[in-house]
Design a protein around this motif. Sequence first.
Motif, PDB file in Angstrom:
ATOM      1  N   GLN A 179       0.658  -1.129   0.053  1.00 27.32           N
ATOM      2  CA  GLN A 179      -0.106  -0.011   0.017  1.00 27.32           C
ATOM      3  C   GLN A 179       0.826   1.259  -0.077  1.00 27.32           C
ATOM      4  N   VAL A 180       1.871   1.334   1.011  1.00 26.92           N
ATOM      5  CA  VAL A 180       2.735   2.327   0.946  1.00 26.92           C
ATOM      6  C   VAL A 180       3.610   2.633  -0.336  1.00 26.92           C
ATOM      7  N   LEU A 181       4.128   1.472  -0.857  1.00 31.81           N
ATOM      8  CA  LEU A 181       4.852   1.559  -2.036  1.00 31.81           C
ATOM      9  C   LEU A 181       4.134   1.960  -3.176  1.00 31.81           C
ATOM     10  N   LEU A 182       3.050   1.510  -3.583  1.00 32.51           N
ATOM     11  CA  LEU A 182       2.258   1.687  -4.679  1.00 32.51           C
ATOM     12  C   LEU A 182       1.117   2.879  -4.430  1.00 32.51           C
ATOM     13  N   LYS A 183       1.029   3.534  -3.330  1.00 32.26           N
ATOM     14  CA  LYS A 183       0.321   4.578  -3.013  1.00 32.26           C
ATOM     15  C   LYS A 183      -1.240   4.249  -3.111  1.00 32.26           C
ATOM     16  N   VAL A 184      -1.656   3.021  -2.928  1.00 34.01           N
ATOM     17  CA  VAL A 184      -3.117   2.767  -3.221  1.00 34.01           C
ATOM     18  C   VAL A 184      -3.643   2.280  -1.770  1.00 34.01           C
ATOM     19  N   GLY A 185      -4.705   1.730  -1.842  1.00 33.97           N
ATOM     20  CA  GLY A 185      -5.581   1.377  -0.741  1.00 33.97           C
ATOM     21  C   GLY A 185      -5.481  -0.330  -0.569  1.00 33.97           C
ATOM     22  N   GLU A 186      -5.803  -0.585   0.473  1.00 31.64           N
ATOM     23  CA  GLU A 186      -5.708  -2.209   0.681  1.00 31.64           C
ATOM     24  C   GLU A 186      -6.241  -2.966  -0.290  1.00 31.64           C
ATOM     25  N   SER A 187      -7.813  -2.422  -0.504  1.00 29.10           N
ATOM     26  CA  SER A 187      -8.559  -3.397  -1.346  1.00 29.10           C
ATOM     27  C   SER A 187      -7.867  -3.298  -2.893  1.00 29.10           C
ATOM     28  N   ALA A 188      -7.215  -2.226  -3.342  1.00 35.03           N
ATOM     29  CA  ALA A 188      -6.567  -2.292  -4.602  1.00 35.03           C
ATOM     30  C   ALA A 188      -5.408  -3.044  -4.619  1.00 35.03           C
ATOM     31  N   VAL A 189      -4.819  -3.193  -3.487  1.00 32.39           N
ATOM     32  CA  VAL A 189      -3.554  -3.987  -3.348  1.00 32.39           C
ATOM     33  C   VAL A 189      -4.029  -5.563  -3.721  1.00 32.39           C
ATOM     34  N   LYS A 190      -4.979  -5.844  -2.695  1.00 30.24           N
ATOM     35  CA  LYS A 190      -5.523  -7.261  -2.886  1.00 30.24           C
ATOM     36  C   LYS A 190      -6.199  -7.449  -4.147  1.00 30.24           C
ATOM     37  N   MET A 191      -6.841  -6.621  -4.739  1.00 29.03           N
ATOM     38  CA  MET A 191      -7.399  -6.873  -6.269  1.00 29.03           C
ATOM     39  C   MET A 191      -6.471  -7.150  -7.257  1.00 29.03           C
ATOM     40  N   ARG A 192      -5.235  -6.432  -7.052  1.00 30.08           N
ATOM     41  CA  ARG A 192      -4.013  -6.518  -8.102  1.00 30.08           C
ATOM     42  C   ARG A 192      -3.344  -7.784  -8.025  1.00 30.08           C
ATOM     43  N   LEU A 193      -3.091  -8.241  -6.585  1.00 26.88           N
ATOM     44  CA  LEU A 193      -2.644  -9.501  -6.380  1.00 26.88           C
ATOM     45  C   LEU A 193      -3.610 -10.800  -6.879  1.00 26.88           C
ATOM     46  N   LYS A 194      -4.760 -10.452  -6.874  1.00 29.48           N
ATOM     47  CA  LYS A 194      -5.808 -11.434  -7.047  1.00 29.48           C
ATOM     48  C   LYS A 194      -5.603 -11.501  -8.728  1.00 29.48           C
ATOM     49  N   ARG A 195      -5.563 -10.306  -9.211  1.00 31.56           N
ATOM     50  CA  ARG A 195      -5.440 -10.418 -10.895  1.00 31.56           C
ATOM     51  C   ARG A 195      -4.184 -11.188 -11.299  1.00 31.56           C
ATOM     52  N   ALA A 196      -3.153 -10.832 -10.656  1.00 29.40           N
ATOM     53  CA  ALA A 196      -1.869 -11.122 -10.721  1.00 29.40           C
ATOM     54  C   ALA A 196      -1.642 -12.786 -10.854  1.00 29.40           C
ATOM     55  N   LYS A 197      -2.285 -13.297  -9.731  1.00 28.00           N
ATOM     56  CA  LYS A 197      -2.434 -14.755  -9.702  1.00 28.00           C
ATOM     57  C   LYS A 197      -3.148 -15.353 -10.662  1.00 28.00           C
ATOM     58  N   THR A 198      -4.308 -14.839 -11.023  1.00 25.92           N
ATOM     59  CA  THR A 198      -5.293 -15.245 -11.738  1.00 25.92           C
ATOM     60  C   THR A 198      -4.514 -15.269 -13.234  1.00 25.92           C
ATOM     61  N   LYS A 199      -3.831 -14.483 -13.661  1.00 27.51           N
ATOM     62  CA  LYS A 199      -3.072 -14.313 -15.067  1.00 27.51           C
ATOM     63  C   LYS A 199      -2.099 -15.392 -15.057  1.00 27.51           C
ATOM     64  N   VAL A 200      -1.236 -15.551 -13.924  1.00 24.81           N
ATOM     65  CA  VAL A 200      -0.215 -16.449 -13.921  1.00 24.81           C
ATOM     66  C   VAL A 200      -0.458 -17.817 -13.922  1.00 24.81           C
ATOM     67  N   ILE A 201      -1.642 -18.180 -13.282  1.00 25.95           N
ATOM     68  CA  ILE A 201      -2.329 -19.223 -13.297  1.00 25.95           C
ATOM     69  C   ILE A 201      -2.787 -19.780 -14.597  1.00 25.95           C
ATOM     70  N   GLU A 202      -3.356 -18.760 -15.382  1.00 25.86           N
ATOM     71  CA  GLU A 202      -4.000 -19.015 -16.459  1.00 25.86           C
ATOM     72  C   GLU A 202      -2.772 -19.405 -17.628  1.00 25.86           C
ATOM     73  N   ALA A 203      -1.695 -18.395 -17.447  1.00 20.65           N
ATOM     74  CA  ALA A 203      -0.432 -18.484 -18.416  1.00 20.65           C
ATOM     75  C   ALA A 203       0.354 -20.016 -18.062  1.00 20.65           C
ATOM     76  N   HIS A 204       0.068 -20.404 -16.899  1.00 27.21           N
ATOM     77  CA  HIS A 204       0.869 -21.588 -16.617  1.00 27.21           C
ATOM     78  C   HIS A 204      -0.024 -22.856 -17.284  1.00 27.21           C
ATOM     79  N   ASN A 205      -1.203 -22.702 -16.892  1.00 27.91           N
ATOM     80  CA  ASN A 205      -1.913 -23.865 -17.618  1.00 27.91           C
ATOM     81  C   ASN A 205      -2.209 -24.274 -19.078  1.00 27.91           C
TER      82      ASN A 205
END
Length: 208
Positions: A179-205
């Motif tokens: 949150q501090v590094l990206l200057k965004v809220g907690e929900s935004a960080v969690k959403m972007r982590l969720k998005r990144a995990k989804t994308k990497v798993i899709e790419a992996h599969n």
Amino acid sequence: MNFLKRIFLVVINPKRGAILKESKALTDEELIAKITATQNSLLFSILYDRYSKKVYNKCYSFTKNEDEAKDLTQDVFFKLFVKLSTFKGNSKFSTWLYAFTYNFCINYLNRDSGKRMNNLSDTMDNHDYHLSNIEDIDDEELFELKASKLEKALDTIDPEDKTMLLLKYQDDVSVKDLQVLLKVGESAVKMRLKRAKTKVIEAHNKLK
């Protein structure tokens, strides 16, 4: 002799004197305080010694090219010397430096598109809205991916998403620090982590 060349020569010069010997025992934060107060490039070389190998490895993870990674590492430290005063101690210096390095690499890779990691905001795009309506991916599912394919999958997703995953799972950066590094809220960080995990798993599969 120009500024950058002078800094570079100081960094690789093996004769550093008593001031370096005394300062090597300082913590990162103490050392940074002295550097920003004195602009002493000899002191800065201590930071270089502490982190240059790790910075190089992180640059290489994006470029997959030794020469490019070496050049980027030097560029990161040249810029870091100028920007060091912007470190406010809100997170560990190593955490801040890794984010600084990833951001530098992203800007290098995306210099023509004008993308910036620190321009992320709380606003969700259509893909994020779709993600908000699906179940989150458990970390264990991510850890179970085959390492050989995971590395390839990481290279296929957006650099910004790759950065989020590397910061969180390779560098052990907490959501709070993100949150501090990206200057965004907690929900935004969690959403972007969720998005990144989804994308990497899709790419992996999709990999054979």
